[in-house]
Design a protein around this motif. Sequence first.
Motif, PDB file in Angstrom:
ATOM      1  N   VAL A 192      -7.826 -10.298  -0.303  1.00 41.20           N
ATOM      2  CA  VAL A 192      -7.793  -9.259   0.732  1.00 41.20           C
ATOM      3  C   VAL A 192      -8.541  -9.781   1.966  1.00 41.20           C
ATOM      4  CG1 VAL A 192      -9.800  -8.004  -0.211  1.00 41.20           C
ATOM      5  CG2 VAL A 192      -8.194  -6.838   1.287  1.00 41.20           C
ATOM      6  N   LEU A 232      -4.890  -1.508  -6.666  1.00 45.47           N
ATOM      7  CA  LEU A 232      -5.476  -2.180  -5.505  1.00 45.47           C
ATOM      8  C   LEU A 232      -7.006  -2.130  -5.562  1.00 45.47           C
ATOM      9  CD1 LEU A 232      -3.003  -0.803  -2.785  1.00 45.47           C
ATOM     10  CD2 LEU A 232      -2.866  -2.969  -4.029  1.00 45.47           C
ATOM     11  N   SER A 257      -6.526  -1.011   7.716  1.00 48.28           N
ATOM     12  CA  SER A 257      -6.793  -2.140   6.817  1.00 48.28           C
ATOM     13  C   SER A 257      -7.708  -1.686   5.685  1.00 48.28           C
ATOM     14  CB  SER A 257      -7.456  -3.282   7.583  1.00 48.28           C
ATOM     15  OG  SER A 257      -8.755  -2.907   7.995  1.00 48.28           O
ATOM     16  N   ALA A 258      -7.756  -2.478   4.597  1.00 51.94           N
ATOM     17  CA  ALA A 258      -8.612  -2.133   3.452  1.00 51.94           C
ATOM     18  C   ALA A 258     -10.062  -2.013   3.911  1.00 51.94           C
ATOM     19  CB  ALA A 258      -8.489  -3.220   2.381  1.00 51.94           C
ATOM     20  N   TRP A 304     -12.198 -11.736  -1.335  1.00 54.98           N
ATOM     21  CA  TRP A 304     -12.012 -11.322   0.051  1.00 54.98           C
ATOM     22  C   TRP A 304     -12.140 -12.548   0.951  1.00 54.98           C
ATOM     23  CZ3 TRP A 304     -16.042 -12.606   3.256  1.00 54.98           C
ATOM     24  CH2 TRP A 304     -17.207 -13.029   2.597  1.00 54.98           C
ATOM     25  N   ASN A 352       0.844  -1.191   0.000  1.00 57.60           N
ATOM     26  CA  ASN A 352       0.000   0.000   0.000  1.00 57.60           C
ATOM     27  C   ASN A 352       0.884   1.247   0.000  1.00 57.60           C
ATOM     28  OD1 ASN A 352      -2.101   1.743   0.155  1.00 57.60           O
ATOM     29  ND2 ASN A 352      -2.578   1.339   2.311  1.00 57.60           N
ATOM     30  N   THR A 411      -0.027 -14.133  -3.083  1.00 60.21           N
ATOM     31  CA  THR A 411      -1.195 -13.267  -3.204  1.00 60.21           C
ATOM     32  C   THR A 411      -2.134 -13.737  -4.309  1.00 60.21           C
ATOM     33  OG1 THR A 411      -1.901 -11.052  -3.857  1.00 60.21           O
ATOM     34  CG2 THR A 411       0.284 -11.718  -4.579  1.00 60.21           C
TER      35      THR A 411
END
Length: 314
Positions: A176, A280, A184-185, A210, A77, A118
Motif C-alpha cells: 500500500v 484490505l 487513499s488508504a 507500506w 476498494n 500487488t
Amino acid sequence: MGSTKIIIAGGSGFLGKSLAKWYSSNVEDCEIVILSRSPRAIDSTRTVVWDGLNPGDWAKELEGASALINLAGRSVNCRYNKANRRAIMDSRIDSTRILGQAINQCKNPPKVWLNSSTATIYKHTYGQAHDEKRGTIEATPEAKDSFSIEVAKAWEDEFEKAQTPDTRKLILRTAVVFHTDHGSAYAIMRRLTRFGLGGKMGDGRQYVSWIHIDDFCRAIDWLLSSAEAEGIVNISSPNPITNAELMANFRKVCGRPIGLPAYRWMLEIGAIFLRTETELIIKSRRVVPGRLLSDGFTFNFPEIQQALADLENG
Ligand SMILES: NC(=O)c1ccc[n+]([C@@H]2O[C@H](COP(=O)([O-])OP(=O)(O)OC[C@H]3O[C@@H](n4cnc5c(N)ncnc54)[C@H](OP(=O)(O)O)[C@@H]3O)[C@@H](O)[C@H]2O)c1
C-alpha cells in the motif's frame, strides 16, 4: 517530444498522477503520456484515449518510447460482488494482454515494460517476511484473500505470456502506497484517527506493508534506469509494522492520545456500509523489498515515523 518518453497506462489514478508529477519535478526533458479511457487534462502530461481492451491509434505512442508502465485496473476498494469481481479481474488481464500485443507489433518497442501487480499475492503471515526469493503464495481463509490472490496470479501470468523479446519486463508487487490524496488508504486512516477512531483494527497483530509515495516513484525510476533489472520486484519499505503500531503512530502525528479500537465484527459491519472488504485491513502482509535492497536502492523513508512526519508536515 522529450528525450525520455514514458507511457503510463491507467495513469489517471493515484499512482500515475504521482509518478507524472515526480517526473516533471525531477527529470528534465521527460514526456509523460497517459493512456486513459476518457480524455482529460492531467498536469504536464498528454492524455491519449484507449479502452484497455482493443488495438487502436493509441498503440503508436509505444513506438520508440523509453518505458511503458501499466497501472490500469478497476479499484479493489469495493464489495467483491460478481460484477465487481469480473471488472477487477478483466480490467487487469485485458489491459496487460493488449499492451503485450501492441509492443509485439512495434518496430521500435519500448525499452522496458513495468506491469503492476500487488504485494497481496503473498501468503497471510505473522511469521517470516516474504521477499521475492522465499515468499510463498497461498490463500488463507481467515484473511479472505483467495480472490485477490487469484487476480494477482492471473495478472502476472498474462504478463509472463506476452511475447516482447526486445523489451525488458518487470512485475511490481507493490504494497500500500502512503500519500495524502483524498480517498487513499492513508487519508482514510488519518481521518478515522482524527475522529477518535484510531485504535487497533481487528486484533492489531496483522502486518501492514507500506511505502511512502516518494520512495515508490524513486523505486520506479531506479528500475527504469537499471539496465539489467528484470522479473519480480517487491515495492515496499523494508520495515512493515503491525496494525497496532501503525495506528499508534497515526495517533501520535494526529495528536490524539486515545483511539477507539475496531473489533473484527465491527469491521465486518462497517465494510458493508462503506462498500469495501475487510481483507484490505485484516490480512497480515509482511513483505520486504529483497531485490531493491540487494541491488543498492536506498529508501528516503524506511521507517514509518519518518514517512508519517513527512506526509503530515512535508
Ligand atoms: N495504490 C496502491 O497503494 C496500490 C498498491 C498495490 C497495487 N496497486 C495497483 O496499482 C495500480 C494503480 O493503482 P492506483 O492506486 O493508481 O489505482 P487507481 O487510482 O484506481 O487508478 C487506476 C486507473 O486504472 C484505470 N481503470 C480503471 N478501471 C479500468 C478498466 N476497466 N479498464 C481499463 N482501465 C481502467 C483508470 O483510468 P481511466 O479511468 O483514466 O481509464 C484508473 O485511473 C492498480 O492496478 C492497483 O491495483 C496499487
